[in-house]
Each structure stands twice: as structure tokens, then as C-alpha cells.
Design an enzyme around this catalytic site. Structure first.
Site, mmCIF file in Angstrom:
data_model
loop_
_atom_site.group_PDB
_atom_site.id
_atom_site.type_symbol
_atom_site.label_atom_id
_atom_site.label_comp_id
_atom_site.label_asym_id
_atom_site.label_seq_id
_atom_site.Cartn_x
_atom_site.Cartn_y
_atom_site.Cartn_z
ATOM 1 N N ASP A 75 -39.490 -72.586 -17.464
ATOM 2 C CA ASP A 75 -39.759 -71.544 -16.477
ATOM 3 C C ASP A 75 -40.654 -70.471 -17.081
ATOM 4 O O ASP A 75 -40.826 -70.406 -18.295
ATOM 5 C CB ASP A 75 -38.463 -70.940 -15.905
ATOM 6 C CG ASP A 75 -37.513 -70.484 -16.983
ATOM 7 O OD1 ASP A 75 -37.991 -69.950 -18.014
ATOM 8 O OD2 ASP A 75 -36.299 -70.641 -16.817
ATOM 9 N N ASP A 77 -41.616 -66.393 -17.196
ATOM 10 C CA ASP A 77 -41.250 -65.010 -16.903
ATOM 11 C C ASP A 77 -42.481 -64.149 -17.098
ATOM 12 O O ASP A 77 -43.309 -64.409 -17.982
ATOM 13 C CB ASP A 77 -40.141 -64.534 -17.855
ATOM 14 C CG ASP A 77 -38.904 -65.389 -17.741
ATOM 15 O OD1 ASP A 77 -38.551 -65.759 -16.615
ATOM 16 O OD2 ASP A 77 -38.298 -65.717 -18.792
ATOM 17 N N ASP A 175 -34.696 -60.301 -27.836
ATOM 18 C CA ASP A 175 -33.766 -60.799 -28.847
ATOM 19 C C ASP A 175 -34.460 -61.307 -30.127
ATOM 20 O O ASP A 175 -34.401 -60.654 -31.170
ATOM 21 C CB ASP A 175 -32.773 -61.819 -28.269
ATOM 22 C CG ASP A 175 -33.411 -62.926 -27.420
ATOM 23 O OD1 ASP A 175 -34.655 -62.991 -27.370
ATOM 24 O OD2 ASP A 175 -32.668 -63.726 -26.832
HETATM 25 P P1 ATP Z 1 -35.491 -70.495 -21.897
HETATM 26 O O1 ATP Z 1 -36.467 -71.447 -22.433
HETATM 27 O O2 ATP Z 1 -34.117 -70.982 -22.000
HETATM 28 O O3 ATP Z 1 -35.814 -69.952 -20.534
HETATM 29 P P2 ATP Z 1 -36.040 -67.807 -22.697
HETATM 30 O O4 ATP Z 1 -36.292 -67.240 -24.044
HETATM 31 O O5 ATP Z 1 -37.156 -67.764 -21.718
HETATM 32 O O6 ATP Z 1 -35.542 -69.276 -22.917
HETATM 33 P P3 ATP Z 1 -34.608 -66.333 -20.757
HETATM 34 O O7 ATP Z 1 -33.125 -66.216 -20.556
HETATM 35 O O8 ATP Z 1 -35.431 -66.958 -19.700
HETATM 36 O O9 ATP Z 1 -34.789 -67.108 -22.119
HETATM 37 O O10 ATP Z 1 -35.132 -64.872 -21.089
HETATM 38 C C1 ATP Z 1 -36.511 -64.520 -21.119
HETATM 39 C C2 ATP Z 1 -36.761 -63.524 -22.232
HETATM 40 O O11 ATP Z 1 -36.018 -62.332 -22.006
HETATM 41 C C3 ATP Z 1 -36.344 -63.990 -23.616
HETATM 42 O O12 ATP Z 1 -37.326 -64.773 -24.214
HETATM 43 C C4 ATP Z 1 -36.137 -62.673 -24.337
HETATM 44 O O13 ATP Z 1 -37.359 -62.081 -24.718
HETATM 45 C C5 ATP Z 1 -35.533 -61.810 -23.244
HETATM 46 N N1 ATP Z 1 -34.069 -61.892 -23.221
HETATM 47 C C6 ATP Z 1 -33.298 -62.679 -22.431
HETATM 48 N N2 ATP Z 1 -32.006 -62.477 -22.653
HETATM 49 C C7 ATP Z 1 -31.930 -61.528 -23.596
HETATM 50 C C8 ATP Z 1 -30.868 -60.866 -24.241
HETATM 51 N N3 ATP Z 1 -29.605 -61.175 -23.945
HETATM 52 N N4 ATP Z 1 -31.182 -59.917 -25.167
HETATM 53 C C9 ATP Z 1 -32.465 -59.602 -25.443
HETATM 54 N N5 ATP Z 1 -33.504 -60.191 -24.883
HETATM 55 C C10 ATP Z 1 -33.258 -61.142 -23.961
HETATM 56 MG MG MG Z 2 -37.122 -68.328 -19.687
#
Ligand code: ATP
Ligand code: MG
Length: 491
Positions: A75, A77, A175
Site C-alpha cells: 500500500d 501512504d 518508528d
Molecule cells: P507495511 O508495509 O506493513 O504497510 P508500513 O511501514 O507502511 O509497513 P504502516 O502501518 O502502513 O506501515 O505505517 C506507515 C508509516 O507510518 C510507517 O512506515 C512509519 O513511518 C509510520 N508509523 C506507523 N505506525 C507507527 C508507529 N506505531 N510509530 C511510529 N511510526 C509509525
Molecule cells: Mg504501509
């Protein structure tokens, strides 16, 4: 404030000062080498629309991480300096969601093909000491939290995080360093404040700031660390030692996280294509239990042929871009409980009520809060209740069963049972034929059963006529492509 001022005069360093915001590095497309073909055009559209209105806008987070690795992100963002209201006003189908963390979902397409681009506004770094402190936690303080923009509980856990700020502060509160980069698909630049690019090259999963503090602010980061370590493990990534060190000791912090959030994180561990690797990581990190009760059960049962096959099959399907259903996986994980309860009850009760009662007991003892997730629970129940019906291949039974909305999931489940020797493999083959056949061929198949030995038509559940096979590669393990999609649990 006064303390900070005096500390400054005395030249003391202050642990609660803003963490280093990092230095802005701009990395050109020719250096980072992201393949623009892997970038979702709808995410580009969102960025473009925002930029045309004069806002800063970037693809951010996991998508940038995956793009840098040459992976296709699941996905996309987007982060921007536009407020949620401003974002919403620019798109026809956009919805502001979330309380703890308000974001906008910009929706493209319809039905199964629909795609959501999550747009979040740059968050300000706020010292927990400056935030409003709330007694209790997310569950106990709902009314007190109403209207607050940045709130923490007594332990420093962030309960509301809706104060907007500049990009460098937004980066500092993400994070992991590899999750904190911003990609402008129009210029091709990547903006990196925390050495994410270097860590990507060194294959390190490193928490920004002090890991123990960051786990306290949001304990879900503990589970995220496990998930990313598992996901990136086969690319050679390791958790950086300082990031790994406080993980185990921080698990207790998860006790105060709402069950629904933990449940969703557990599903991300198990249903994003790295279930077996995640369980491996949990064991390696000494966190095989204590994160979430249902996850404990999964870890305990990973060695059982049936649960292992289910997890392996799920990983394979996700890897092939096929949909997976949480109800299916959880039905697999809890099947041995249902079966045991059923067998015990069948001594005193007719088989069907015995099965229903056994299922009720499993929901009570294992699922707790989650049973409130209507569709998920209903689908699990259907999958289980349909199992004995596969044994009856006479009369109108097969015709009504094959038309059941959950037939495909229930059949896949039965196929998995056959794979581990729990039911006759010929029975699974027969149903596969039956489900694919036309009416005339279906009649023939039923006739065929009648003409076989009588006990073939109603074989005894739980007793296979052939020895269980050992585990096979997942691609052959289920032999079926029918695990039913469509019940994502974000209900
Ligand atoms: P995925 O591939 O699973 O979607 P992702 O890194 O994109 O991994 P998401 O949950 O979609 O994870 O979150 C998007 C972004 O938001 C993360 O990459 C991170 O920068 C930030 N983020 C999400 N959750 C947290 C958290 N609990 N604490 C700090 N930053 C977060
Ligand atoms: Mg994501």
C-alpha cells in the site's frame, strides 16, 4: 520550562529535550534507483493534486522502504503539510478517519478493485512531558480524551497524536529509520533525515531515538519490529542491537493496548506473507508468549502439521498476490480445540449440537473480545459447522452444501485436513470434482458414491484411511486456490 532554562544556563543536557531531528539529505533518483514503474499511479495522483495546490506532499513510510528494496509496496501512504480538512476538500471520495491518529482515506475505484491512499498530515514532535496527561488508558479515559490533540497516559504512552508540524519533526516521530523517508514521485528525490538510506544499505532495522522510550510511547512498535524483521529477514536484515535490546522487557507494556489494535497487529504478523518468519522471530527474540493470547496459541501450535500447513499456505497465497481471510486462518488455529470439545460431547449429544456447543466454548475461551467482530466469528463458525456435512454425500446434501456462500473456504479447510491425513484425500478430491462439475456430472458423482461400499458415503470424521503425509511444499499442500477472500477484519 524553568528547569529547562536553568539546565541550559548550567549547560546540562536534558534527556527530555527534542530528540535530534536529523539532518535533511536529498537523494537523487540516479543515486537511489527507485523504479518509477513500481509506484502506484493513484498515489502519484494524490501527491500531484496536493502539490498543485501549493502543499508539500510525498510518498512516505513503508512504501519508500519497499521501493528502495525493489519490492512492490502493498500500500501507499502519502504525507503532506495540508490538514486533514484541506486534504478532504481536494478529493471527491475522501474520508477523515481515526481519533488517536487522524488521517484521510482517499478512495479510488470500487468494489474489490478499490484502492485507498492514506494521507497523513505531518505530525509535530511533542515532548511527552508537554502533552496533556490522562489518568488511566485508552479504554478508561475516552471522555477525557475528547477534544485533546496530544495526550499521553502516566507511562508516557501516546493516546492522541494530532498536532501538526514541520517535516523534520514528522520524520523524528516515525518508528524505524528505513520507514522515515519521503519520496517525491514528481522530482524523483528521496528526503532522508535519519540515515534510512545508509541503514537500508547496511540492512539494519534501527529505531529512531531511544528505543525503550519509543516502545513505551507506543508498545505496538514492539510488534512492528518483529514484523519488519521477519519481512526483511530474507533480504539479510537484522534488528540493530540497541533496537533489539529492550524488546523483550517491553512486552508487558502491551497489556494496556486496546485488544482490537493488538488483534489487528497480530493479523498483520500472520497475513502479510511472513507468518512463519514472524513466529521464528518471536522465538528468536524470546517473545514466544505474552504479546496477545491468540498469538500465543499460534506460536504454540506452529509445529502441528495442520497449523503449519495453514500458515505456509497463507504465506504462499500472499506471496502470489491472492487474497487471504483471517477467519480461515483462525479457524485453522483453533480447530484442534473445536475437535476435542466435539469429540468429548459426542458421547452424550447428537453430533451437530455437540459441534455447535464445542464451537461456543472455543469462542468463549479463546476469542474473547474478537467474537464481537460479527463477520469474522460467523465465518469461522460456518467453516467449522460445514465440516461434518462434507461426510454426507447422499440426497440433496451435496447440492445445498456446494451452494453455501462459505463453501469455498470450508472446502479449502477440509482440503487442508485431508493434506494432514485427518480426512480421506479421496473425499477432498470428490468434492473438488463435484464443485467444478455440471449438473449431470454431479448426479453421476453422487451415483458413484452410492455404488461404492456403504461406509464410503458416510465416512467417520477424524479417522483417515491413510497415514498422514508429512509436510509438503505449500504450493502443493492445499492443492486448492479457493481460500475465500473478503473478510478483512477491519470491521
Ligand atoms: P507495511 O508495509 O506493513 O504497510 P508500513 O511501514 O507502511 O509497513 P504502516 O502501518 O502502513 O506501515 O505505517 C506507515 C508509516 O507510518 C510507517 O512506515 C512509519 O513511518 C509510520 N508509523 C506507523 N505506525 C507507527 C508507529 N506505531 N510509530 C511510529 N511510526 C509509525
Ligand atoms: Mg504501509
Amino acid at each position: 520550562m524553568i528547569k529547562k532554562f536553568i539546565d541550559k544556563l548550567l549547560g546540562r543536557s536534558d534527556a527530555t529535550d527534542k530528540p535530534t531531528l536529523g539532518k535533511r539529505h536529498v537523494i537523487a533518483a540516479s543515486v537511489h534507483g527507485i523504479d518509477p514503474q513500481l509506484v502506484d499511479e493513484r498515489a502519484v495522483q494524490v501527491v500531484k493534486t496536493l502539490q498543485e495546490r501549493g502543499y508539500a506532499a510525498y510518498i512516505v513510510g513503508g512504501a519508500v522502504r519497499d521501493l528502495l528494496m525493489g519490492l512492490s509496496p502493498k500500500d501507499f501512504d502519502v504525507a503532506t503539510d495540508a490538514t486533514p480538512e484541506e486534504v478532504k476538500s481536494l478529493f471527491r471520495r475522501a474520508f477523515i478517519i481515526g481519533r488517536r491518529f487522524r488521517i484521510v482515506h482517499v478512495v479510488f475505484g470500487r468494489g474489490r478493485e478499490h484502492e485507498v491512499i492514506e494521507v497523513s498530515t505531518f505530525r509535530a514532535y511533542l515532548d511527552s512531558a508537554d502533552a496533556q496527561q490522562v489518568k488511566g488508558n485508552e479504554r478508561s479515559s475516552k471522555s477525557e480524551l475528547a477534544g485533546m490533540k496530544h495526550a499521553v497516559d502516566a507511562s508516557g504512552r501516546v493516546l492522541r497524536d494530532n498536532v501538526w508540524g514541520p517535516q523534520d519533526e514528522d520524520a523524528a516521530r516515525r518508528d524505524f529509520t528505513i520507514n522515515a523517508m519521503y519520496y517525491d514521485p514528481l522530482t524523483g528525490d528521496v528526503i532522508d533525515y535519519h540515515g534510512g538510506m545508509k541503514d537500508a544499505q547496511k540492512k539494519l532495522l534501527r529505531m529512531i531515538g531511544d528505543p525503550a522510550v519509543r516502545y513505551r510511547e507506543d508498545p505496538v512498535r514492539i510488534i512492528r519490529a518483529v514484523r519488519f524483521a521477519a519481512k526483511l529477514n530474507n533480504l539479510g536484515f537484522k534488528i540493530e542491537p540497541r533496537t533489539a535490546k529492550p524488546l523483550k522487557a517491553s512486552v508487558g507494556l502491551l497489556a494496556d493496548v486496546p485488544q482490537s489494535r493488538l488483534f489487528d497487529e497480530m493479523l498483520k504478523l500472520l497475513q502479510t506473507g511472513h507468518a512463519l518468519a514472524s513466529i521464528e522471530q518471536l522465538k528468536t527474540l524470546g517473545m514466544a508468549s505474552g504479546i496477545y493470547p491468540l498469538l500465543d496459541v499460534v506460536v504454540e501450535r506452529v509445529e502441528s502439521d495442520f497449523v503449519h500447513a495453514a500458515l505456509q499456505d497463507t504465506d504462499r497465497r500472499v506471496g502470489e498476490g491472492k487474497p487471504v481471510a483471517p477467519s480461515f486462518l483462525l479457524a485453522c488455529v483453533l480447530w484442534s480445540d473445536v475437535r476435542e470439545g466435539w469429540n468429548e460431547r459426542r458421547i452424550k449429544q447428537p453430533p451437530f449440537p455437540a459441534l455447535q456447543d464445542a464451537i461456543d466454548e472455543v469462542f468463549d475461551s479463546r476469542i474473547g473480545d474478537v467474537s464481537g467482530r460479527g463477520k469474522l466469528g460467523a465465518d469461522m463458525r460456518d467453516i467449522w459447522l460445514m465440516q461434518p456435512r462434507f461426510e454426507k454425500r447422499v440426497g440433496s446434501g451435496p447440492w445445498t452444501l456446494v451452494d453455501h456462500v462459505r463453501f469455498r473456504a470450508a472446502f479449502d479447510f477440509m482440503r487442508l485436513r485431508a493434506d494432514v491425513g485427518e480426512v480421506d484425500e479421496l473425499l477432498a478430491d470428490w468434492w473438488q470434482e463435484f464443485s467444478l462439475a455440471n449438473d449431470a456430472a454431479r448426479e453421476d458423482l453422487i451415483q458413484q458414491v452410492k455404488s461404492e461400499k456403504p461406509n464410503n458415503a458416510q465416512s467417520v470424521p477424524g479417522k483417515a484411511r491413510r497415514a498422514p503425509r508429512r509436510r509438503k511444499p505449500a504450493s502443493k499442500a492445499s492443492g486448492s486456490e479457493m481460500q475465500t477472500p473478503g473478510d478483512k477484519t477491519q470491521e
